[in-house]
Motif scaffolding. Sequence first.
Motif, PDB file in Angstrom:
ATOM      1  N   PRO A 120      30.075  63.896  23.467  1.00  0.00           N
ATOM      2  CA  PRO A 120      29.850  62.638  22.730  1.00  0.00           C
ATOM      3  C   PRO A 120      30.899  62.366  21.654  1.00  0.00           C
ATOM      4  O   PRO A 120      31.206  61.198  21.390  1.00  0.00           O
ATOM      5  CB  PRO A 120      28.454  62.851  22.114  1.00  0.00           C
ATOM      6  CG  PRO A 120      27.774  63.798  23.028  1.00  0.00           C
ATOM      7  CD  PRO A 120      28.844  64.731  23.509  1.00  0.00           C
ATOM      8  N   TYR A 121      31.448  63.402  21.023  1.00  0.00           N
ATOM      9  CA  TYR A 121      32.510  63.174  20.028  1.00  0.00           C
ATOM     10  C   TYR A 121      33.736  62.579  20.715  1.00  0.00           C
ATOM     11  O   TYR A 121      34.339  61.626  20.206  1.00  0.00           O
ATOM     12  CB  TYR A 121      32.870  64.482  19.329  1.00  0.00           C
ATOM     13  CG  TYR A 121      34.048  64.362  18.382  1.00  0.00           C
ATOM     14  CD1 TYR A 121      33.939  63.659  17.187  1.00  0.00           C
ATOM     15  CD2 TYR A 121      35.277  64.953  18.683  1.00  0.00           C
ATOM     16  CE1 TYR A 121      35.018  63.541  16.322  1.00  0.00           C
ATOM     17  CE2 TYR A 121      36.358  64.847  17.825  1.00  0.00           C
ATOM     18  CZ  TYR A 121      36.226  64.140  16.644  1.00  0.00           C
ATOM     19  OH  TYR A 121      37.312  64.024  15.793  1.00  0.00           O
ATOM     20  N   LEU A 124      33.063  58.917  21.327  1.00  0.00           N
ATOM     21  CA  LEU A 124      33.217  58.091  20.124  1.00  0.00           C
ATOM     22  C   LEU A 124      34.689  57.839  19.814  1.00  0.00           C
ATOM     23  O   LEU A 124      35.100  56.701  19.548  1.00  0.00           O
ATOM     24  CB  LEU A 124      32.547  58.776  18.938  1.00  0.00           C
ATOM     25  CG  LEU A 124      31.069  58.475  18.696  1.00  0.00           C
ATOM     26  CD1 LEU A 124      30.482  59.472  17.714  1.00  0.00           C
ATOM     27  CD2 LEU A 124      30.884  57.052  18.185  1.00  0.00           C
ATOM     28  N   ILE A 193      31.328  63.883  10.062  1.00  0.00           N
ATOM     29  CA  ILE A 193      30.773  64.993  10.837  1.00  0.00           C
ATOM     30  C   ILE A 193      30.911  66.311  10.076  1.00  0.00           C
ATOM     31  O   ILE A 193      29.938  67.057   9.924  1.00  0.00           O
ATOM     32  CB  ILE A 193      31.463  65.086  12.214  1.00  0.00           C
ATOM     33  CG1 ILE A 193      31.117  63.845  13.056  1.00  0.00           C
ATOM     34  CG2 ILE A 193      31.050  66.365  12.949  1.00  0.00           C
ATOM     35  CD1 ILE A 193      31.940  63.707  14.318  1.00  0.00           C
ATOM     36  N   ILE A 200      26.393  65.186  15.532  1.00  0.00           N
ATOM     37  CA  ILE A 200      26.605  64.696  16.883  1.00  0.00           C
ATOM     38  C   ILE A 200      25.553  65.260  17.845  1.00  0.00           C
ATOM     39  O   ILE A 200      25.000  64.552  18.691  1.00  0.00           O
ATOM     40  CB  ILE A 200      28.017  65.054  17.389  1.00  0.00           C
ATOM     41  CG1 ILE A 200      29.077  64.253  16.626  1.00  0.00           C
ATOM     42  CG2 ILE A 200      28.145  64.786  18.885  1.00  0.00           C
ATOM     43  CD1 ILE A 200      29.122  62.787  16.952  1.00  0.00           C
ATOM     44  N   ASP A 201      25.262  66.554  17.728  1.00  0.00           N
ATOM     45  CA  ASP A 201      24.329  67.181  18.664  1.00  0.00           C
ATOM     46  C   ASP A 201      22.922  66.594  18.563  1.00  0.00           C
ATOM     47  O   ASP A 201      22.172  66.592  19.544  1.00  0.00           O
ATOM     48  CB  ASP A 201      24.279  68.692  18.432  1.00  0.00           C
ATOM     49  CG  ASP A 201      25.570  69.383  18.856  1.00  0.00           C
ATOM     50  OD1 ASP A 201      26.271  68.827  19.727  1.00  0.00           O
ATOM     51  OD2 ASP A 201      25.882  70.458  18.329  1.00  0.00           O
TER      52      ASP A 201
END
Length: 289
Positions: A120-121, A124, A193, A200-201
């Motif tokens: 997911p990072y 983004l 972050i 994120i997790d």
Amino acid sequence: MQTIYIQGPYNFDLVLSRLALDPLHNLHKEERWVKVPLRIKNKHIVVKVQATGTTDNPTFYLEVDEIDSSSLHNLIYKEISRIFRWDVSLLAIHEHFQKTKLKSLFDEHYGTPIVLDFHPYNSLIKCIIHQQLNLKFAFTLTQRFVTTYGFQKGGVWFYPLPETVAKLTVAELRELQFSTRKAEYIIDLSKEIINGHLDIDSLYEKSDEQIMEELIRLRGIGQWTIQNVLLFGLGRNNLFPIADIGIQNAIKKLLELEQKPSKEEMEIMMPEWQPYLSYASLYLWRSME
């Protein structure tokens, strides 16, 4: 090496053709494999995913580069399954769209899954870079960023960690042809972050609405970016970026309209595609690629 059996249909050749659009991916279309970079428990692992079956009877080999990966076996399989959406019944989705205006697209691209960005990072970062750029230059700029600040293992590129990106300067990214604002956006995101303001997790467990509320507060992240992250970063099944020009053009072409459909016209079409709006989006994009 591990053999995986999943329910068909699943067209891995169409998966590879879409992944091949991104020059960062290490794949071989004829031999039907792609190498996937994973970060699991602070380890950087490369997994080779190779198709050995057919669309209707899909099977895969998983080959892992780590000698000591046996302790992570279940986590590796879980992450690969998440990325390639092996838990989703594409047959049920295909049958759903047989009764809709998108039937011809689902017949043409039979068994095409939504394949996720590898983290997911990454999703983004890529979405921010791709904002308001043509696709070719967007991939080029992303490639410059990753090959400059990420690292390579086993011929596979890993995106830089947030800790690395947070320490960059706008001037450094400007040298790669980032705009000042995009440089600020990805640096600020990474600082959020590492400062603990964005986990994120934790996004995996949150609703679409909760994620929208959490991400919309960040500079450079608007509705389009969040919808794309929900779709290609987290694999949500029922998203339809109604403002996306590519989707509008695809509907115009498919339905032979004189002009792109209005928001109101698209909202009338959407109910018959639920609860699989994300697949409607994907197949419409595919029709324009």
